[in-house]
Design a protein around this motif. Structure first.
Motif, mmCIF file in Angstrom:
data_model
loop_
_atom_site.group_PDB
_atom_site.id
_atom_site.type_symbol
_atom_site.label_atom_id
_atom_site.label_comp_id
_atom_site.label_asym_id
_atom_site.label_seq_id
_atom_site.Cartn_x
_atom_site.Cartn_y
_atom_site.Cartn_z
ATOM 1 N N GLY A 269 0.792 -1.151 -0.040
ATOM 2 C CA GLY A 269 0.182 -0.015 -0.048
ATOM 3 C C GLY A 269 0.955 1.266 0.237
ATOM 4 N N GLY A 270 2.124 1.092 -0.434
ATOM 5 C CA GLY A 270 3.017 2.436 -0.626
ATOM 6 C C GLY A 270 4.067 2.425 0.427
ATOM 7 N N ALA A 271 3.857 1.675 1.408
ATOM 8 C CA ALA A 271 4.951 1.832 2.701
ATOM 9 C C ALA A 271 6.255 1.094 2.067
ATOM 10 C CB ALA A 271 4.372 0.957 3.735
ATOM 11 N N GLY A 272 6.339 0.374 1.233
ATOM 12 C CA GLY A 272 7.609 -0.173 0.876
ATOM 13 C C GLY A 272 7.654 -1.585 1.226
ATOM 14 N N CYS A 273 8.006 -2.529 0.102
ATOM 15 C CA CYS A 273 8.129 -4.063 0.495
ATOM 16 C C CYS A 273 9.255 -4.509 -0.399
ATOM 17 C CB CYS A 273 6.767 -4.761 0.444
ATOM 18 S SG CYS A 273 6.058 -4.929 -1.072
ATOM 19 N N SER A 274 9.178 -5.813 -0.354
ATOM 20 C CA SER A 274 10.336 -6.398 -1.284
ATOM 21 C C SER A 274 9.871 -6.416 -2.751
ATOM 22 C CB SER A 274 10.831 -8.069 -0.734
ATOM 23 O OG SER A 274 9.224 -8.719 -1.075
ATOM 24 N N VAL A 275 8.611 -6.606 -2.994
ATOM 25 C CA VAL A 275 8.203 -6.515 -4.298
ATOM 26 C C VAL A 275 8.454 -5.045 -5.108
ATOM 27 C CG1 VAL A 275 6.027 -6.553 -5.800
ATOM 28 C CG2 VAL A 275 6.369 -8.531 -3.843
ATOM 29 N N CYS A 276 8.010 -4.123 -4.305
ATOM 30 C CA CYS A 276 8.290 -2.608 -4.810
ATOM 31 C C CYS A 276 9.835 -2.353 -4.473
ATOM 32 C CB CYS A 276 7.285 -1.609 -4.471
ATOM 33 S SG CYS A 276 7.389 -1.439 -2.537
ATOM 34 N N LYS A 277 10.537 -3.154 -4.054
ATOM 35 C CA LYS A 277 11.944 -2.787 -3.525
ATOM 36 C C LYS A 277 11.928 -1.692 -2.534
ATOM 37 C CE LYS A 277 14.026 -4.580 -7.639
ATOM 38 N NZ LYS A 277 13.520 -4.541 -8.906
ATOM 39 N N GLY A 278 10.878 -1.444 -1.715
ATOM 40 C CA GLY A 278 11.022 -0.417 -0.601
ATOM 41 C C GLY A 278 10.558 0.751 -1.178
ATOM 42 N N THR A 279 10.343 1.069 -2.344
ATOM 43 C CA THR A 279 9.897 2.392 -3.081
ATOM 44 C C THR A 279 8.495 2.755 -2.872
ATOM 45 O OG1 THR A 279 9.591 1.612 -5.235
ATOM 46 C CG2 THR A 279 11.578 2.364 -4.731
ATOM 47 N N GLY A 280 7.487 1.577 -2.800
ATOM 48 C CA GLY A 280 6.082 1.974 -2.905
ATOM 49 C C GLY A 280 5.456 1.840 -4.172
ATOM 50 N N TRP A 281 6.346 1.858 -5.087
ATOM 51 C CA TRP A 281 5.952 2.121 -6.590
ATOM 52 C C TRP A 281 6.716 0.948 -7.438
ATOM 53 C CZ3 TRP A 281 2.307 5.514 -7.880
ATOM 54 C CH2 TRP A 281 2.273 6.632 -6.979
ATOM 55 N N ILE A 282 5.943 0.329 -8.396
ATOM 56 C CA ILE A 282 6.322 -0.541 -9.345
ATOM 57 C C ILE A 282 6.533 -0.163 -10.825
ATOM 58 C CG2 ILE A 282 5.837 -3.082 -10.150
ATOM 59 C CD1 ILE A 282 4.490 -3.351 -7.277
ATOM 60 N N GLU A 283 7.487 -0.377 -11.604
ATOM 61 C CA GLU A 283 7.461 0.171 -12.904
ATOM 62 C C GLU A 283 6.730 -0.862 -13.823
ATOM 63 O OE1 GLU A 283 11.432 -0.003 -14.773
ATOM 64 O OE2 GLU A 283 10.169 -0.178 -16.364
ATOM 65 N N ILE A 284 5.878 -0.383 -14.552
ATOM 66 C CA ILE A 284 5.049 -0.895 -15.336
ATOM 67 C C ILE A 284 5.277 -0.789 -17.128
ATOM 68 C CG2 ILE A 284 2.612 -1.121 -16.278
ATOM 69 C CD1 ILE A 284 2.799 -2.453 -13.596
ATOM 70 N N LEU A 285 5.554 0.411 -17.393
ATOM 71 C CA LEU A 285 5.950 0.519 -18.938
ATOM 72 C C LEU A 285 6.562 1.815 -19.274
ATOM 73 C CD1 LEU A 285 3.424 2.930 -19.605
ATOM 74 C CD2 LEU A 285 1.981 0.865 -19.682
ATOM 75 N N GLY A 286 6.755 1.905 -20.504
ATOM 76 C CA GLY A 286 7.533 3.011 -21.031
ATOM 77 C C GLY A 286 6.801 3.908 -22.068
ATOM 78 N N ALA A 287 6.819 5.179 -21.942
ATOM 79 C CA ALA A 287 5.667 5.953 -22.748
ATOM 80 C C ALA A 287 6.384 7.197 -23.205
ATOM 81 C CB ALA A 287 4.385 5.827 -22.290
ATOM 82 N N GLY A 288 5.414 8.118 -24.015
ATOM 83 C CA GLY A 288 6.091 9.566 -24.250
ATOM 84 C C GLY A 288 5.277 10.042 -25.388
ATOM 85 N N MET A 289 5.740 11.279 -25.464
ATOM 86 C CA MET A 289 5.150 11.934 -26.973
ATOM 87 C C MET A 289 6.160 11.565 -28.104
ATOM 88 S SD MET A 289 2.771 13.430 -25.194
ATOM 89 C CE MET A 289 2.145 14.194 -26.593
ATOM 90 N N VAL A 290 5.310 11.127 -29.212
ATOM 91 C CA VAL A 290 5.945 10.980 -30.402
ATOM 92 C C VAL A 290 7.052 11.840 -30.892
ATOM 93 C CG1 VAL A 290 5.909 9.833 -32.667
ATOM 94 C CG2 VAL A 290 4.207 9.168 -30.768
ATOM 95 N N HIS A 291 8.241 11.413 -30.971
ATOM 96 C CA HIS A 291 9.258 12.372 -31.515
ATOM 97 C C HIS A 291 8.976 13.106 -32.753
ATOM 98 C CE1 HIS A 291 13.129 14.038 -31.893
ATOM 99 N NE2 HIS A 291 13.583 13.718 -30.968
ATOM 100 N N PRO A 292 9.205 14.237 -32.852
ATOM 101 C CA PRO A 292 8.972 14.875 -34.277
ATOM 102 C C PRO A 292 9.629 14.125 -35.434
ATOM 103 C CG PRO A 292 9.197 16.460 -32.686
ATOM 104 C CD PRO A 292 9.767 15.398 -32.091
ATOM 105 N N ASN A 293 10.703 13.646 -35.091
ATOM 106 C CA ASN A 293 11.713 13.168 -36.036
ATOM 107 C C ASN A 293 10.875 11.697 -36.622
ATOM 108 O OD1 ASN A 293 13.593 15.036 -35.889
ATOM 109 N ND2 ASN A 293 15.205 13.549 -34.855
ATOM 110 N N VAL A 294 10.578 11.158 -35.704
ATOM 111 C CA VAL A 294 9.616 9.952 -36.140
ATOM 112 C C VAL A 294 8.302 10.112 -36.855
ATOM 113 C CG1 VAL A 294 8.197 7.721 -35.027
ATOM 114 C CG2 VAL A 294 10.316 8.686 -34.059
ATOM 115 N N LEU A 295 7.501 11.259 -36.485
ATOM 116 C CA LEU A 295 6.451 11.517 -37.292
ATOM 117 C C LEU A 295 6.938 12.111 -38.751
ATOM 118 C CD1 LEU A 295 4.597 13.683 -34.742
ATOM 119 C CD2 LEU A 295 3.614 11.835 -35.734
ATOM 120 N N GLU A 296 7.997 12.814 -38.775
ATOM 121 C CA GLU A 296 8.545 13.404 -40.198
ATOM 122 C C GLU A 296 8.922 12.235 -41.071
ATOM 123 O OE1 GLU A 296 8.394 16.324 -41.282
ATOM 124 O OE2 GLU A 296 7.679 17.373 -39.439
#
Ligand code: DAH
Length: 345
Positions: A269-296
């Motif tokens: 619940g955010g307090a930190g444990c072995s699954v979240c390596k003590g951070t309270g957060w778990i990484e799920i995915l990568g994302a972002g705004m499409v780079h203008p070069n990719v669009l062009e």
């Protein structure tokens, strides 16, 4: 002659009466009514009779013949019927015997999860896109702003087939292909699930082949807040309404800015444990705004259109959602593991 015919009729009818099988009956037919049979024999002697006697005898002979064949026919029906009944009696099925149970299979957990994610995005107006697993270097890297020699290529150790072809290292090339294929260079809203390959040694968290789901939205005025809202809906629907998300700055060559999304850890619940390596957060995915070069590079006007993209790994999501501690379980097909994901309706 008359006597002889009567006698023959008598004999034949007795024989028919006694016959117990079709074969026997057929023998009787052949021996009495056949060309070499006694009736034919008698009829042959008709030449010696007087003109008055001949029609009388002929009529009698026909009568005898008809009587015998009628008797044979009737008996044949009886015997055939008896044969059918005997067969039916022999082949009776005991319907009270319990049947052998059919073992019913179930969807592979990754298949179920991918379908669940597909349904979620289809509900938000996305369509499903696909691309080849044997991919060109151009789509896998170059069209995604990763020119030859770019150091970020090393982030994804690749299986090359020739200099210009490889097993795709991610599903992002489907982005590039879909944008390039779009003749109007207009809006796009897709997700692309599929297999990807990397030159990794298999262990509890790595597999040389795994799944990814890519997402891409292109339109006018697409902003970071659209990405965040979409990912928030995704996280809550897949992991539970009580989950929070956070976006952390990151780097991917094909997005600018780039982020990684974490979800709040359900276990502590955010307090930190072995699954979240003590951070309270778990990484799920990568994302972002499409780079203008990719669009062009795909022929889009990056002044007019913007977009967001994301890429996730269903294995990782399934591991977190179902508490699976080793990615190899998904690929070793141990029936005891797979059976746990059967949906009992
Ligand atoms: N292709 C990336 C990978 O395999 C994942 C990813 C990150 C995909 C950011 C994206 C994105 O579309 O925007 O690591």
């Amino acid at each position: 002659m008359q006597e002889r015919l009567k006698e023959l009729q008598q004999e034949a009818l007795e024989g028919v009466n006694k016959a117990t099988g079709l074969k026997q009956l057929n023998d009787i037919r052949v021996s009495y009514l056949g060309k070499k049979g006694p009736i034919t024999e008698v009829l042959k002697g008709m030449g010696k009779l007087s003109a008055e006697e001949r029609p009388v005898m002929g009529a009698l002979a026909n009568e005898v013949r008809d009587a015998i064949s009628a008797a044979i026919e009737e008996k044949q029906k009886l015997l055939e019927q008896a044969e059918i009944e005997e067969k039916l009696a022999k082949e009776t099925i005991d319907v009270t015997l319990p049947g052998r149970p059919i073992t019913q299979g179930n969807h592979h957990p990754l298949t179920s999860l991918i379908e669940e994610i597909e349904d979620l995005f289809i509900g938000m107006g996305y369509t499903i896109a696909e691309g080849p697993e044997v991919e060109q270097d151009y789509y896998n890297f170059e069209a995604l702003n990763l020119p030859k020699g770019h150091p970020a290529r090393d982030m994804q150790d690749s299986f090359y087939i020739t200099e210009e072809t490889l097993l795709r290292t991610h599903t992002s090339p489907v982005q590039a292909r879909t944008m390039e294929r779009n003749e109007e260079k207009g809006p796009i809203k897709i997700i692309c699930p599929g297999k990807v390959y990397r030159r990794d040694n298999d262990d509890a968290t790595h597999s040389h082949q795994f799944m990814q789901i890519e997402g891409l939205v292109i339109d006018e005025n697409i902003r970071m807040s659209d990405l965040k809202g979409t990912l928030d809906v995704f996280a809550k629907k897949i992991f539970g309404e009580d989950r929070e998300i956070r976006l952390r700055p990151s780097f991917f060559p094909f997005t600018e800015p780039s982020v990684e999304m974490d979800i709040s850890c359900k276990i502590c619940g955010g307090a930190g444990c072995s699954v979240c390596k003590g951070t309270g957060w778990i990484e799920i995915l990568g994302a972002g705004m499409v780079h203008p070069n990719v669009l062009e590079m795909a022929g889009y006007d990056s002044k007019k259109y913007t977009g967001f993209a994301f890429g996730m790994g269903p294995e990782r999501i399934a591991m977190l959602k179902y508490g699976v501690d080793d990615i190899r379980h998904f690929y070793t097909n141990d029936i005891r593991f797979l059976k746990q994901f059967a949906k009992h309706e």
